[in-house]
Design an enzyme around this catalytic site. Sequence first.
Site, PDB file in Angstrom:
ATOM      1  N   THR A  10      25.194   5.876 -26.031  1.00 42.84           N
ATOM      2  CA  THR A  10      24.643   6.901 -26.918  1.00 42.84           C
ATOM      3  C   THR A  10      23.268   7.373 -26.440  1.00 42.84           C
ATOM      4  OG1 THR A  10      25.824   5.883 -28.746  1.00 42.84           O
ATOM      5  CG2 THR A  10      24.025   7.367 -29.329  1.00 42.84           C
ATOM      6  N   LYS A 188      12.027  -4.333 -35.382  1.00 47.29           N
ATOM      7  CA  LYS A 188      11.146  -3.156 -35.428  1.00 47.29           C
ATOM      8  C   LYS A 188       9.814  -3.495 -36.096  1.00 47.29           C
ATOM      9  CE  LYS A 188      15.016   0.085 -35.448  1.00 47.29           C
ATOM     10  NZ  LYS A 188      16.011   0.747 -36.303  1.00 47.29           N
ATOM     11  N   GLY A 285      20.409   7.760 -33.837  1.00 47.10           N
ATOM     12  CA  GLY A 285      21.200   8.870 -33.310  1.00 47.10           C
ATOM     13  C   GLY A 285      20.779   9.213 -31.891  1.00 47.10           C
TER      14      GLY A 285
HETATM   15  N1  HSE Z   1      21.050   0.758 -35.795  1.00 52.54           N
HETATM   16  C1  HSE Z   1      19.754   1.358 -35.828  1.00 52.54           C
HETATM   17  C2  HSE Z   1      19.540   2.003 -37.174  1.00 52.54           C
HETATM   18  C3  HSE Z   1      19.652   2.366 -34.717  1.00 52.54           C
HETATM   19  O1  HSE Z   1      20.525   2.168 -37.902  1.00 52.54           O
HETATM   20  O2  HSE Z   1      18.412   2.323 -37.537  1.00 52.54           O
HETATM   21  C4  HSE Z   1      18.265   2.849 -34.447  1.00 52.54           C
HETATM   22  O3  HSE Z   1      17.414   1.818 -34.069  1.00 52.54           O
END
Ligand code: HSE
Length: 370
Positions: A10, A188, A285
């Site tokens: 992606t 994160k 995305g």
């Molecule tokens: N899986 C993660 C989300 C993708 O849904 O935020 C982006 O880091």
Amino acid sequence: MRIGLLGFGTVGQGVYELTGPRPDMQVVWVLCRRPLSLPDAKVTHDFNDILLDPTVDTVVEAIGGLHPAREYVLAAIRAGKNVVTANKALVATFYDELLPLTLEKGTLLRCTASVGGGIGWLSELERVRRIETVRSVGGIMNGTCNYILDAMTRRGLSYEDALAQTQALGYAEADPTTDVDGIDTWHKLIVSANIAFGVSLDISAIPAAGIRRIRGEDVARFRARGYTCKLISRAQAEEGAYHAYVQPELFPQGAPEAAVPENYNLITLVGSTSGRQSFLGQGAGRYPTAYNVVQDCVDFLSGRGFYCGYGPKVPVTNDRPMRYYVRGGWPRERTRENWDGAAVTEPVPVAQMHRWLKENPEAFIAALPE
Ligand code: HSE
């Protein structure tokens, strides 16, 4: 800039497309396991083709996961190449290895797309730190969980149907338990807090509770009382003590978090002089994420490397008490209110509640506003 692109999923495909028309950067190699043919880049299964090509100055890591991403990135840095990665698990887990090495080698490392997808969050933290101290960071950092909670709350979908939609839309991680158990948000938060505070937090003391156990009945109880449930990360630096955790929390109508739709993220910092600043955008995305990868490459052209220096290792204390909604197993003597069969607790220190949840994994918890 001559780029070796690791991965053509992606994010990798998005990076290839966005760099294609640019005169200042070119993807010259793509590392990809499946058969692939590209008009203007060589495709290989062997990372050494990229590592040993002296004309490649920049490696973009878009394969995700810990291994072999760690080995590839460390080898690239040792070979003197600059690295952009969108891989929050990699940066959060190996922060103490990656950052000292890149500083020692004098190479550039950036990971803006690893938190907030297309939001310029980490790059803004870097700017904020030039002027002031960051007191706290956090918010909605996972598009998949936000989509699921939003779909359950506003459209009445079941958890399972909402999760299936996030997978079809390409928001969820390859293993969606990473999203719904709060691990993606945890990664994160670690990356954000380390950069915001200029430290390396003790990640073993940062707990994460996710949304896997939420049911329609929980959402109905919240709605009846005017609350919306969101998966939230928080990290605070207060007089030399650090707090950091991930958990579902309830927001009253009118709170900015309550209104965040679909796969959007809302990430907030509190600065010592600027006060509260929030950033809203698509947190997942192909194109939003690839956008920030390319932004990092552009930053390399002007010599910008990591967002902060490598700071000390610091402990995490989650001793602040909060009241929690708990469905499943909470002791009656520690219950202050009953919400149609679910408990609202007395104030419980965050660390203590997360320890209790580990011993009662079938329960669902959500913190109430103060
Ligand atoms: N899986 C993660 C989300 C993708 O849904 O935020 C982006 O880091």
